[in-house]
Design a protein around this motif. Structure first.
Motif, PDB file in Angstrom:
ATOM      1  N   LEU A   1     -19.786 -30.142 -88.992  1.00 55.62           N
ATOM      2  CA  LEU A   1     -19.515 -30.225 -87.542  1.00 55.62           C
ATOM      3  C   LEU A   1     -19.958 -31.581 -86.990  1.00 55.62           C
ATOM      4  N   GLU A   2     -21.073 -32.089 -87.522  1.00 56.76           N
ATOM      5  CA  GLU A   2     -21.514 -33.422 -87.067  1.00 56.76           C
ATOM      6  C   GLU A   2     -20.472 -34.478 -87.444  1.00 56.76           C
ATOM      7  N   ARG A   3     -19.907 -34.306 -88.632  1.00 59.07           N
ATOM      8  CA  ARG A   3     -18.850 -35.245 -89.072  1.00 59.07           C
ATOM      9  C   ARG A   3     -17.640 -35.136 -88.138  1.00 59.07           C
ATOM     10  N   LEU A   4     -17.305 -33.910 -87.783  1.00 58.93           N
ATOM     11  CA  LEU A   4     -16.168 -33.729 -86.861  1.00 58.93           C
ATOM     12  C   LEU A   4     -16.451 -34.437 -85.540  1.00 58.93           C
ATOM     13  N   ARG A   5     -17.663 -34.217 -85.016  1.00 53.20           N
ATOM     14  CA  ARG A   5     -18.036 -34.854 -83.744  1.00 53.20           C
ATOM     15  C   ARG A   5     -17.908 -36.379 -83.855  1.00 53.20           C
ATOM     16  N   ASP A   6     -18.444 -36.950 -84.937  1.00 51.75           N
ATOM     17  CA  ASP A   6     -18.395 -38.403 -85.100  1.00 51.75           C
ATOM     18  C   ASP A   6     -16.945 -38.897 -85.198  1.00 51.75           C
ATOM     19  N   CYS A   7     -16.120 -38.131 -85.894  1.00 45.59           N
ATOM     20  CA  CYS A   7     -14.710 -38.530 -86.045  1.00 45.59           C
ATOM     21  C   CYS A   7     -13.970 -38.453 -84.710  1.00 45.59           C
ATOM     22  N   ILE A   8     -14.231 -37.378 -83.950  1.00 44.90           N
ATOM     23  CA  ILE A   8     -13.568 -37.274 -82.635  1.00 44.90           C
ATOM     24  C   ILE A   8     -14.020 -38.443 -81.759  1.00 44.90           C
ATOM     25  N   ASN A   9     -15.331 -38.714 -81.755  1.00 42.25           N
ATOM     26  CA  ASN A   9     -15.846 -39.829 -80.934  1.00 42.25           C
ATOM     27  C   ASN A   9     -15.207 -41.141 -81.339  1.00 42.25           C
ATOM     28  N   PHE A  10     -15.136 -41.365 -82.658  1.00 40.80           N
ATOM     29  CA  PHE A  10     -14.555 -42.608 -83.165  1.00 40.80           C
ATOM     30  C   PHE A  10     -13.100 -42.735 -82.696  1.00 40.80           C
ATOM     31  N   ALA A  11     -12.370 -41.649 -82.845  1.00 39.89           N
ATOM     32  CA  ALA A  11     -10.950 -41.681 -82.463  1.00 39.89           C
ATOM     33  C   ALA A  11     -10.790 -41.904 -80.967  1.00 39.89           C
ATOM     34  N   ARG A  12     -11.584 -41.206 -80.191  1.00 39.10           N
ATOM     35  CA  ARG A  12     -11.457 -41.347 -78.729  1.00 39.10           C
ATOM     36  C   ARG A  12     -11.902 -42.727 -78.268  1.00 39.10           C
ATOM     37  N   ASP A  13     -12.903 -43.278 -78.935  1.00 37.04           N
ATOM     38  CA  ASP A  13     -13.322 -44.649 -78.597  1.00 37.04           C
ATOM     39  C   ASP A  13     -12.187 -45.647 -78.863  1.00 37.04           C
ATOM     40  N   HIS A  14     -11.284 -45.258 -79.767  1.00 36.09           N
ATOM     41  CA  HIS A  14     -10.136 -46.123 -80.051  1.00 36.09           C
ATOM     42  C   HIS A  14      -8.905 -45.694 -79.254  1.00 36.09           C
ATOM     43  N   GLY A  15      -9.146 -44.893 -78.242  1.00 33.52           N
ATOM     44  CA  GLY A  15      -8.061 -44.540 -77.311  1.00 33.52           C
ATOM     45  C   GLY A  15      -7.104 -43.484 -77.827  1.00 33.52           C
ATOM     46  N   LEU A  16      -7.498 -42.739 -78.871  1.00 33.51           N
ATOM     47  CA  LEU A  16      -6.579 -41.744 -79.437  1.00 33.51           C
ATOM     48  C   LEU A  16      -6.752 -40.374 -78.779  1.00 33.51           C
ATOM     49  N   GLU A  17      -5.659 -39.654 -78.703  1.00 31.88           N
ATOM     50  CA  GLU A  17      -5.729 -38.226 -78.346  1.00 31.88           C
ATOM     51  C   GLU A  17      -5.985 -37.472 -79.651  1.00 31.88           C
ATOM     52  N   VAL A  18      -6.842 -36.454 -79.578  1.00 30.62           N
ATOM     53  CA  VAL A  18      -7.240 -35.775 -80.822  1.00 30.62           C
ATOM     54  C   VAL A  18      -6.976 -34.268 -80.756  1.00 30.62           C
ATOM     55  N   SER A  19      -6.225 -33.822 -81.736  1.00 30.53           N
ATOM     56  CA  SER A  19      -6.068 -32.375 -81.931  1.00 30.53           C
ATOM     57  C   SER A  19      -6.958 -32.009 -83.132  1.00 30.53           C
ATOM     58  N   VAL A  20      -7.505 -30.792 -83.118  1.00 27.89           N
ATOM     59  CA  VAL A  20      -8.371 -30.384 -84.241  1.00 27.89           C
ATOM     60  C   VAL A  20      -7.804 -29.105 -84.865  1.00 27.89           C
ATOM     61  N   GLY A  21      -7.844 -29.052 -86.192  1.00 29.18           N
ATOM     62  CA  GLY A  21      -7.328 -27.874 -86.884  1.00 29.18           C
ATOM     63  C   GLY A  21      -8.415 -27.155 -87.649  1.00 29.18           C
ATOM     64  N   GLY A  22      -8.390 -25.842 -87.588  1.00 32.54           N
ATOM     65  CA  GLY A  22      -9.316 -25.033 -88.370  1.00 32.54           C
ATOM     66  C   GLY A  22      -8.594 -24.549 -89.614  1.00 32.54           C
ATOM     67  N   GLU A  23      -8.790 -25.259 -90.715  1.00 38.93           N
ATOM     68  CA  GLU A  23      -8.136 -24.841 -91.957  1.00 38.93           C
ATOM     69  C   GLU A  23      -8.715 -23.494 -92.395  1.00 38.93           C
ATOM     70  N   ASP A  24      -7.845 -22.574 -92.770  1.00 43.07           N
ATOM     71  CA  ASP A  24      -8.247 -21.232 -93.218  1.00 43.07           C
ATOM     72  C   ASP A  24      -8.890 -20.422 -92.087  1.00 43.07           C
ATOM     73  N   SER A  25      -8.398 -20.641 -90.857  1.00 39.28           N
ATOM     74  CA  SER A  25      -8.909 -19.887 -89.695  1.00 39.28           C
ATOM     75  C   SER A  25      -8.829 -18.388 -89.933  1.00 39.28           C
ATOM     76  N   SER A  26      -7.781 -17.953 -90.636  1.00 36.74           N
ATOM     77  CA  SER A  26      -7.562 -16.513 -90.810  1.00 36.74           C
ATOM     78  C   SER A  26      -8.682 -15.842 -91.599  1.00 36.74           C
ATOM     79  N   ARG A  27      -9.346 -16.605 -92.498  1.00 34.33           N
ATOM     80  CA  ARG A  27     -10.428 -15.997 -93.294  1.00 34.33           C
ATOM     81  C   ARG A  27     -11.809 -16.428 -92.799  1.00 34.33           C
TER      82      ARG A  27
END
Ligand SMILES: CC(=O)SCCNC(=O)CCNC(=O)[C@H](O)C(C)(C)COP(=O)(O)OP(=O)(O)OC[C@H]1O[C@@H](n2cnc3c(N)ncnc32)[C@H](O)[C@@H]1OP(=O)(O)O
Ligand SMILES: O=C(O)CCC(=O)C(=O)O
Length: 388
Positions: free
Chosen positions: A126-152
């Protein structure tokens, strides 16, 4: 009548956005590899018919994949473009280098997948996700997030992860039935809980391992998801994804939800993609298969000749198709009479029955329908036209 009376048809129902992933998950189907020109051409086609968003590929793959994504980004299409990324900063840098403004970051959310990919260290993930979202947003990107294997995934963990993604600035969360193990009822339950827990939209990503990808995508929509990942012809990993043409036509025909896509080009699009992947579409494939508007059986043809709605869910022209009446083993008198009449032949009842018997024999022998010439060749030389 059913469509217009369905509760989802109320004017308050949010429109459903189609995010087509033919160029990402579609291409992940074993043995499928698009060239740059093919990826560009498919993107242009999808954009031209009004698909809202395209998941164009995986920039981190580099080489031709990155070049194709850059070429698509340079086209200035109307559709939003989305690049798929792991929760890895270098993946996101690759997306930026391709000129993308919108990215998707995937994290595994089931215990099993977190174990395999992050050694079970979900806090670190989750910390990695947070850092990646921050990095992307700092570069002006819109970010969608996916939960792989959400069903299980553990439902509480799934909701927590999605809420964190929202809090850190994701504009959407993707619910993934990664191995296609849900049914529409369980999909509805799980997605409803997620939708209720979030302010951002939920997207459905469903797989067809049990033949339920489209049904599960629709169940997600009924539970409040407002975006659906699709692929042309249902292409994709293993048994594939929810098919674009099935999702769009089901939304329209069953729920009265119009996605604003030019569905009359679906047949052409299906054939275009089938040719690119060198993989024919089965005749019985919903919406775009060769047989979907073909009638051979006597009782069906009799009904369709009087009123096509008896055996057609909607007018074939809506998806770029034409009705076909063909003779074969299961045909009856009414169809035979009509086809012969269309070719200037009117037989007596007795001769008609003789021809019908011959059609059956011939069809069993050939293991297919008869062409018109083959049908006409079965008319006995001594046949007495009914008008005589
Ligand atoms: C459910 C899905 O469809 S997910 C999308 C799957 N699509 C694909 O795999 C197609 C494109 N993939 C590729 O070209 C390659 O796999 C690449 C470029 C992404 C990575 O290639 P490689 O570096 O050679 O790694 P490889 O594919 O063997 O292994 C995957 C690595 O990604 C890690 N990983 C997998 N998912 C994630 C994730 N969501 N976030 C962060 N890391 C992840 C794995 O743990 C593994 O890491 P490791 O090398 O430290 O053990
Ligand atoms: O986008 C994601 O998070 C994973 C998508 C995917 O392809 C899957 O789960 O099957």
């Amino acid at each position: 009548m059913y469509a217009s009376s369905h509760p989802l048809c109320s004017p308050t129902v949010k429109p459903v956005l189609i995010n087509d992933t033919t160029l990402r998950d579609g291409e992940q189907a074993a043995g499928i590899a698009f060239g740059i020109e093919e990826k560009v051409a498919i993107a242009k086609f999808l954009d031209a018919i009004g698909v809202h968003e395209l998941e164009v590929g995986i920039p981190a793959m580099g080489h031709d994949e990155a070049q194709a994504i850059r070429a698509i980004a340079d086209l200035g299409l109307n559709a939003h473009l989305l690049g798929w990324n792991r929760a890895v900063i270098s993946d996101i840098e690759a997306s930026i280098h391709c000129g993308l403004r919108r990215i998707h970051i995937s994290i595994p959310v089931s215990d099993m997948q977190i174990q395999v990919k992050f050694g079970g260290r979900w806090v670190a993930m989750l910390e990695r996700l947070r850092d990646c979202i921050n990095f992307a947003r700092d570069h002006g990107l819109e970010v969608s997030v996916g939960g792989e294997d959400s069903s299980r995934a553990d439902e509480t963990f799934l909701i927590d992860a999605a809420q964190y993604a929202q809090e850190w600035g994701a504009f959407r969360f993707r619910f993934c039935d990664t191995v296609g193990i849900l049914d529409p009822f369980s999909t509805h339950d799980k997605v409803k809980k997620l939708v209720d827990a979030l302010d951002i939209p939920v997207e459905m990503h469903t797989h067809n391992d049990m033949g339920l990808a489209t049904a599960n995508a629709l169940a997600g929509v009924r539970a409040g998801a407002t975006s659906v990942n699709t692929t042309v012809n249902g292409l994709g990993e293993r048994a594939g994804n929810a098919a674009l043409e099935e999702v769009v036509m089901s939304l329209k025909q069953i729920y009265g939800i119009k996605a604003g896509i030019k569905t009359q080009h679906f047949l052409e699009l299906s054939r275009f993609v089938a040719k690119s992947v060198q993989c024919p579409v089965p005749p019985w494939k919903a919406i775009v298969g060769e047989n979907t508007f073909a009638h051979e059986s006597g009782i069906h043809a009799h009904g369709v000749l009087k009123n096509p709605s008896t055996y057609e869910p909607f007018d074939p022209s809506e998806v770029g198709r034409q009705r076909r009446l063909v003779v074969g083993k299961h045909s009856g008198r009414h169809l035979l009479r009509q086809l012969l009449h269309d070719h200037g032949v009117d037989l007596s009842a007795e001769n008609g029955q003789q021809v019908l018997d011959a059609v059956r024999d011939r069809s069993v022998h050939l293991k297919r329908n008869l062409t018109v010439d083959e049908l006409l060749s079965l008319i006995p030389k001594t046949a007495i036209p009914s008008s005589c």
